[in-house]
Design a protein around this motif. Structure first.
Motif, PDB file in Angstrom:
ATOM      1  N   LYS A  13      -1.222   6.638  -6.032  1.00 16.53           N
ATOM      2  CA  LYS A  13      -2.310   5.784  -6.505  1.00 16.53           C
ATOM      3  C   LYS A  13      -3.107   5.355  -5.274  1.00 16.53           C
ATOM      4  O   LYS A  13      -3.052   4.209  -4.834  1.00 16.53           O
ATOM      5  N   LEU A  14      -3.838   6.324  -4.728  1.00 18.68           N
ATOM      6  CA  LEU A  14      -4.511   6.128  -3.446  1.00 18.68           C
ATOM      7  C   LEU A  14      -5.633   5.099  -3.527  1.00 18.68           C
ATOM      8  O   LEU A  14      -5.856   4.350  -2.573  1.00 18.68           O
ATOM      9  N   ASP A  15      -6.338   5.041  -4.658  1.00 20.74           N
ATOM     10  CA  ASP A  15      -7.403   4.042  -4.805  1.00 20.74           C
ATOM     11  C   ASP A  15      -6.832   2.629  -4.753  1.00 20.74           C
ATOM     12  O   ASP A  15      -7.444   1.732  -4.164  1.00 20.74           O
ATOM     13  N   LEU A  16      -5.658   2.430  -5.374  1.00 20.20           N
ATOM     14  CA  LEU A  16      -5.030   1.112  -5.349  1.00 20.20           C
ATOM     15  C   LEU A  16      -4.497   0.785  -3.952  1.00 20.20           C
ATOM     16  O   LEU A  16      -4.541  -0.365  -3.518  1.00 20.20           O
ATOM     17  N   ALA A  17      -4.029   1.795  -3.242  1.00 22.30           N
ATOM     18  CA  ALA A  17      -3.583   1.583  -1.858  1.00 22.30           C
ATOM     19  C   ALA A  17      -4.766   1.155  -0.998  1.00 22.30           C
ATOM     20  O   ALA A  17      -4.660   0.217  -0.199  1.00 22.30           O
ATOM     21  N   LEU A  18      -5.909   1.809  -1.185  1.00 21.23           N
ATOM     22  CA  LEU A  18      -7.119   1.467  -0.441  1.00 21.23           C
ATOM     23  C   LEU A  18      -7.547   0.034  -0.757  1.00 21.23           C
ATOM     24  O   LEU A  18      -7.883  -0.743   0.143  1.00 21.23           O
ATOM     25  N   GLU A  19      -7.500  -0.315  -2.032  1.00 20.33           N
ATOM     26  CA  GLU A  19      -7.836  -1.679  -2.455  1.00 20.33           C
ATOM     27  C   GLU A  19      -6.897  -2.701  -1.802  1.00 20.33           C
ATOM     28  O   GLU A  19      -7.318  -3.784  -1.407  1.00 20.33           O
TER      29      GLU A  19
ATOM     30  N   ALA B 268       0.842  -1.208   0.000  1.00 21.79           N
ATOM     31  CA  ALA B 268       0.000   0.000   0.000  1.00 21.79           C
ATOM     32  C   ALA B 268       0.873   1.252   0.000  1.00 21.79           C
ATOM     33  O   ALA B 268       0.574   2.218  -0.709  1.00 21.79           O
ATOM     34  N   ASN B 269       1.962   1.235   0.771  1.00 20.57           N
ATOM     35  CA  ASN B 269       2.867   2.396   0.810  1.00 20.57           C
ATOM     36  C   ASN B 269       3.514   2.664  -0.546  1.00 20.57           C
ATOM     37  O   ASN B 269       3.750   3.818  -0.902  1.00 20.57           O
ATOM     38  N   GLU B 270       3.789   1.606  -1.293  1.00 19.74           N
ATOM     39  CA  GLU B 270       4.329   1.793  -2.651  1.00 19.74           C
ATOM     40  C   GLU B 270       3.300   2.492  -3.542  1.00 19.74           C
ATOM     41  O   GLU B 270       3.641   3.376  -4.318  1.00 19.74           O
ATOM     42  N   PHE B 271       2.038   2.089  -3.421  1.00 25.12           N
ATOM     43  CA  PHE B 271       0.981   2.758  -4.194  1.00 25.12           C
ATOM     44  C   PHE B 271       0.822   4.211  -3.749  1.00 25.12           C
ATOM     45  O   PHE B 271       0.620   5.100  -4.586  1.00 25.12           O
TER      46      PHE B 271
END
Length: 197
Positions: A110-116, A102-105
């Protein structure tokens, strides 16, 4: 010398040194620096080869994020999204790796991908850790105060020992003297939860 050239922006010379260093000792530090050199020089095919080579040695799913970043730099958005999705799909049942992914996103905005990633991690860990603190922080960054408050309070449901941590986080996130809307959201959510439980 390799670090000196990399830090001074001489990626051509840094690449030469890091190629030799990585060949002798293929550790993550040399991989990351060599990859940066390739990306800065626009040598995306070399970067792609390096990522795939390192991926065989490493079982880190952030390899897919590196690959997606290289595809995106070349304008191959569909391939980039596919690689990013693979990073989420290949998540192991590890709290640390979920957070690292998530930290890489987040680093790539890419906050939506981090949330996912956090939501997938929540499913994978089956209640052992809810990622509510991290998700709440992400919602705060995204400007969704209602969901941020809800996630912070969900963390209290998970473990009451987080009370001081959540109070500190809310104090950092909400200006209680000026942000009447956020204060009302918090008050309403607290009342709703008190009535429910």
């Amino acid at each position: 010398m390799a670090s000196f050239y990399l830090d001074s922006g001489d990626y051509d010379k840094a690449r030469l040194y890091y190629e030799k260093l990585y060949e002798k000792k293929p550790v993550t530090e040399y991989y990351k620096r060599l990859l940066l050199s390739y990306k800065e020089l626009g040598e995306y095919k070399e970067a792609e080869k390096l990522i795939k080579k390192h991926g065989k040695r490493s079982n880190s799913n952030t390899i897919f994020i590196d690959l997606g970043e290289v595809y995106e730099a070349q304008g191959e958005d569909a391939d980039a999204l596919k690689a990013y999705r693979e990073a989420i799909d290949e998540l192991p049942k590890s709290q640390g790796i979920v957070i690292r992914t998530a930290n890489e996103f987040i680093r790539l905005n890419k906050l939506d991908l981090a949330l996912e990633t956090y939501q997938e991690g929540k499913k994978l860990l089956e209640g052992r850790y809810p990622f509510s603190y991290e998700i709440a922080g992400l919602y705060g960054t995204m400007g969704d105060q209602e969901l941020m408050i809800s996630e912070y309070l969900d963390l209290l449901t998970y473990n009451e020992a987080y009370q001081q941590t959540i109070q500190n986080a809310l104090n950092r996130s909400i200006n209680f003297e000026e942000d009447d809307e956020a204060v009302d959201l918090l008050r309403t959510e607290l009342l709703r939860r008190v009535q429910k439980t």
